[in-house]
Design a protein around this motif. Structure first.
Motif, mmCIF file in Angstrom:
data_model
loop_
_atom_site.group_PDB
_atom_site.id
_atom_site.type_symbol
_atom_site.label_atom_id
_atom_site.label_comp_id
_atom_site.label_asym_id
_atom_site.label_seq_id
_atom_site.Cartn_x
_atom_site.Cartn_y
_atom_site.Cartn_z
ATOM 1 N N LEU A 120 0.826 -1.203 0.000
ATOM 2 C CA LEU A 120 0.000 0.000 0.000
ATOM 3 C C LEU A 120 0.866 1.261 0.000
ATOM 4 O O LEU A 120 2.053 1.212 0.342
ATOM 5 C CB LEU A 120 -0.913 0.009 1.225
ATOM 6 N N GLU A 121 0.259 2.395 -0.357
ATOM 7 C CA GLU A 121 0.934 3.691 -0.261
ATOM 8 C C GLU A 121 1.198 4.009 1.212
ATOM 9 O O GLU A 121 0.265 4.027 2.027
ATOM 10 C CB GLU A 121 0.054 4.769 -0.896
ATOM 11 N N PRO A 122 2.464 4.226 1.613
ATOM 12 C CA PRO A 122 2.787 4.415 3.040
ATOM 13 C C PRO A 122 2.080 5.589 3.700
ATOM 14 O O PRO A 122 1.757 5.533 4.887
ATOM 15 C CB PRO A 122 4.309 4.641 3.033
ATOM 16 N N THR A 123 1.804 6.677 2.957
ATOM 17 C CA THR A 123 1.251 7.869 3.596
ATOM 18 C C THR A 123 -0.166 7.673 4.117
ATOM 19 O O THR A 123 -0.601 8.421 5.001
ATOM 20 C CB THR A 123 1.256 9.070 2.623
ATOM 21 N N ASN A 124 -0.904 6.703 3.566
ATOM 22 C CA ASN A 124 -2.254 6.470 4.102
ATOM 23 C C ASN A 124 -2.542 4.995 4.368
ATOM 24 O O ASN A 124 -3.685 4.563 4.361
ATOM 25 C CB ASN A 124 -3.324 7.069 3.179
#
Length: 321
Positions: A129-133
């Motif tokens: 997944l995208e780390p920021t969210n």
């Protein structure tokens, strides 16, 4: 029919409620809502008591803790905890109270950061997944799996729709905790008001995003909710029961900033800040499954941005600082 709309004060829940109230059969509907002060959806006992006392026929789960990149980076614990609690309580207690039909709203961030574009429903759980969210995304994935599990074990009819980036009247325009489009609207509006000759946007401006007007999302949600079970299940699978909702077109963040500048009347320069995170390089939904079922978006992006800006101007005094 009694329908409980969870999150009716939010942008999406409010749009769904308005469209339910405007339906030709509205006189045959009993619409149930509760404010956060009346019902804390993270409290298991409160949700249990509410579901058993109200006994709705249908539950629309539009309640969630949401925010943009900065909010997700700053409050990861709140994003995963509150969303997990809301989903677990509402879905389980709906089942416990005998509610057979439920529609829950998720997010396109459930898909891997490097998923093939456009993102198909089958991409779920196929990569990182995208780390920021990531915390928020994991909570939304859990919501899908909760619905699938109650369907598989108990024969419930719990459905999930995964919207792309949403915008429209009622959006959150907070300067730090909002999503990209409302944040840009506020920033360019304030820059024009202050007579600034430059606005700097986060990141490189190259990531591409898809945007869907909240009224289109509400219409799509009710379309999916109203499908007969045979049609819905013919277009999904027992372990792939969610449906993408979007317009099928995307735009770069820099192009979006140029559009917002036009709409707000800002005539200065637009600069980028590559030191700030970009997030996922591209997020475009494959909406062929929903289109084949008979629904597609109808609101043009620039027209929708203009409408949203008008709403912003009319409600400026009510917005959070």
């Amino acid at each position: 029919m009694k329908i409980y709309v969870a999150g009716h004060r939010g942008m999406v829940g409010g749009a769904i409620l308005r469209q339910l109230e405007a339906r030709p059969d509205a006189n045959d509907l009993t619409l149930v809502t509760q404010t956060h002060a009346e019902l804390d959806l993270t409290d298991q006992a409160q949700v249990r008591d509410f579901m058993h006392s109200e006994s709705p026929d249908v539950v629309v789960l539009a309640a969630a803790k949401v925010g943009g990149i900065q909010a997700n980076n700053t409050y990861p614990a709140e994003f995963i905890y509150e969303n997990l609690m809301i989903e677990a309580n509402v879905i389980h207690q709906a089942h416990s109270a005998g509610v057979d039909r439920l529609l829950q709203l998720g997010s396109s961030c459930i898909y891997p950061r490097n998923a093939d574009q456009p993102m198909r429903e089958e991409a779920l759980l196929t990569g990182t997944l995208e780390p920021t969210n990531e915390p928020y995304a994991i909570a939304k994935i859990a919501g899908i799996k909760l619905c699938e599990s109650y369907n598989r074990q108990y024969g419930r009819d719990y459905r999930s729709v995964m919207p792309t980036n949403l915008y429209g009247p009622g959006d959150n325009f907070h300067p730090e905790n909002s999503h990209v489009l409302p944040a840009l609207i506020r920033r360019f509006h304030e820059a024009r008001e202050a007579g600034l000759d430059e606005v700097t946007i986060w990141g490189t401006g190259t990531p591409r995003r898809e945007f869907l007007h909240v009224d289109d999302m509400a219409a799509a949600s009710l379309f999916v909710m109203d499908l007969d079970r045979e049609t819905y299940e013919a277009n999904t699978e027992p372990m792939l029961s969610h449906i993408n909702v979007g317009c099928g077109e995307d735009i770069s963040i820099f192009e979006l900033a140029q559009m917002v500048a036009r709409v707000t009347g800002f005539e200065g320069r637009i600069e980028t800040d590559p030191a700030k995170p970009d997030g996922t390089p591209r997020k475009l939904m494959d909406v062929s499954r929903l289109r084949d079922m008979g629904w597609q978006a109808s609101i043009d992006l620039e027209d929708g941005v203009r409408e949203t800006y008008r709403w912003f101007l009319e409600h400026t005094s009510e917005l959070r600082a």
